[in-house]
Design a protein around this motif. Structure first.
Motif, mmCIF file in Angstrom:
data_model
loop_
_atom_site.group_PDB
_atom_site.id
_atom_site.type_symbol
_atom_site.label_atom_id
_atom_site.label_comp_id
_atom_site.label_asym_id
_atom_site.label_seq_id
_atom_site.Cartn_x
_atom_site.Cartn_y
_atom_site.Cartn_z
ATOM 1 N N UNK A 191 25.288 11.382 34.450
ATOM 2 C CA UNK A 191 26.568 11.661 35.089
ATOM 3 C C UNK A 191 26.415 12.836 36.042
ATOM 4 N N UNK A 192 27.331 12.911 36.993
ATOM 5 C CA UNK A 192 27.321 13.989 37.975
ATOM 6 C C UNK A 192 28.374 15.016 37.597
ATOM 7 N N UNK A 193 27.979 16.277 37.522
ATOM 8 C CA UNK A 193 28.908 17.352 37.164
ATOM 9 C C UNK A 193 29.897 17.546 38.303
ATOM 10 N N UNK A 194 31.201 17.447 38.025
ATOM 11 C CA UNK A 194 32.209 17.596 39.088
ATOM 12 C C UNK A 194 32.098 18.949 39.794
ATOM 13 N N UNK A 195 32.190 18.915 41.099
ATOM 14 C CA UNK A 195 32.209 20.143 41.887
ATOM 15 C C UNK A 195 30.852 20.723 42.220
ATOM 16 N N UNK A 196 29.798 20.292 41.492
ATOM 17 C CA UNK A 196 28.472 20.857 41.735
ATOM 18 C C UNK A 196 27.490 19.825 42.272
ATOM 19 N N UNK A 197 27.687 18.567 41.912
ATOM 20 C CA UNK A 197 26.763 17.527 42.331
ATOM 21 C C UNK A 197 25.521 17.437 41.472
#
Length: 223
Positions: free
Chosen positions: A37-43
Motif C-alpha cells: 500500500x502507499x502511505x497517504x501524503x508521502x507516496x
C-alpha cells in the motif's frame, strides 16, 4: 489562565476552577499482509515485512491518520482484490480478525492498535481443448494461491497417446500431467485459461515378407 498546585490566589473572592483535559494519543501500526500500500501524503510504498506507523487522538476518527489523509486507499496484491482494513490487539488478530475499520471509525482507549490489509483471492476458469482429439470435457474453477487437481483427461485421438496438457496449442511436450496439481495459472480475476491436449503419434513396425527363395526379411518403423 492555567492554575496549578503552586498558583497563589491574590483575592479573597470565590473562584470557579474548570478541569482541563488533553486527549490521549494512540499509536497504530499498519501491515500490508502479503500485498502493498502507499502511505497517504508521502507516496512511500509499504510491502513485504515493512510497516507504517501513525497516530490518532482518543475519540477522533481514523480519517485523522497520516496528517488527516486517512487510511491508505492505494492498495494492491497480485491475484487479489483489496478487501479493506481490519484491526486487532495483535498482528495475528488484525490479519485474521473480523473487526473492520474505515475512516469513520472512532478511536477509543480499547481499540486494537494493529491494522492489517485484507485480501480476496481471484478466481478463474480452466477450460480443456481436445486439440485435434475427440470427446468432451467440462471446465473447472480454480482460486489464486490455492492448489487444484486437473480433471482427468476424457479426450481420445486415434493413433496417438495423450501426454498431458499445455497452454501452448502447438507444444510437443506437456507442461501439466493428467489429473496433475496446478496453481496460479493466471492472476486475472474471472479469466479463462485454456489447456490443450498434447498428443504423441504412436509408432508401429512394418515387416516386409520375402516372396522368393533368395529374398531377405526387412522391417521399417512408421508413425
Amino acid at each position: 489562565a492555567v492554575v496549578t498546585e503552586s498558583t497563589k490566589m491574590t483575592t479573597a473572592k470565590a473562584h470557579t476552577l474548570y478541569a482541563l483535559w488533553q486527549a490521549e494519543t494512540s499509536g497504530f501500526v499498519l501491515y500490508p499482509n502479503g500485498g502493498q500500500f502507499t502511505v497517504p501524503g508521502t507516496g512511500n510504498v509499504i510491502s513485504g515485512a515493512e510497516t507504517a506507523s501513525t497516530e490518532v487522538d482518543t475519540d477522533e476518527k481514523y480519517a485523522t491518520m497520516f496528517d488527516n489523509q486517512g487510511l491508505p486507499t492505494v492498495c494492491s496484491r497480485t491475484g487479489y482484490d483489496f478487501a479493506g482494513w481490519y484491526r486487532g490487539s495483535s498482528v495475528n488478530d488484525a490479519m485474521n480478525g473480523a473487526d473492520a475499520v474505515t475512516n469513520d471509525t472512532v478511536n477509543t482507549a480499547e481499540s486494537g492498535r494493529y491494522i492489517a490489509a485484507h485480501w480476496t483471492p481471484h478466481t478463474y476458469t480452466i477450460a480443456f481443448n481436445a486439440n485435434q482429439g475427440e470427446g468432451t470435457m467440462g471446465s473447472m474453477s480454480a482460486t489464486y494461491d490455492a492448489s487444484a487437481n486437473l480433471s482427468k483427461n476424457q479426450f481420445t485421438r486415434t493413433g496417438y497417446t495423450f501426454l498431458g496438457w499445455s497452454k501452448d496449442q502447438s507444444a510437443s511436450t506437456a507442461d501439466y500431467a493428467d489429473a496433475g496439481e496446478v496453481q496460479n495459472l493466471t492472476a486475472e480475476d474471472g479469466a479463462t485459461v485454456t489447456l490443450y491436449a498434447i498428443w504423441e503419434a504412436n509408432e508401429y513396425t512394418v515387416t516386409f515378407e520375402p516372396n522368393g527363395e533368395n529374398s531377405e526379411v526387412t522391417t521399417d518403423s512408421k508413425t
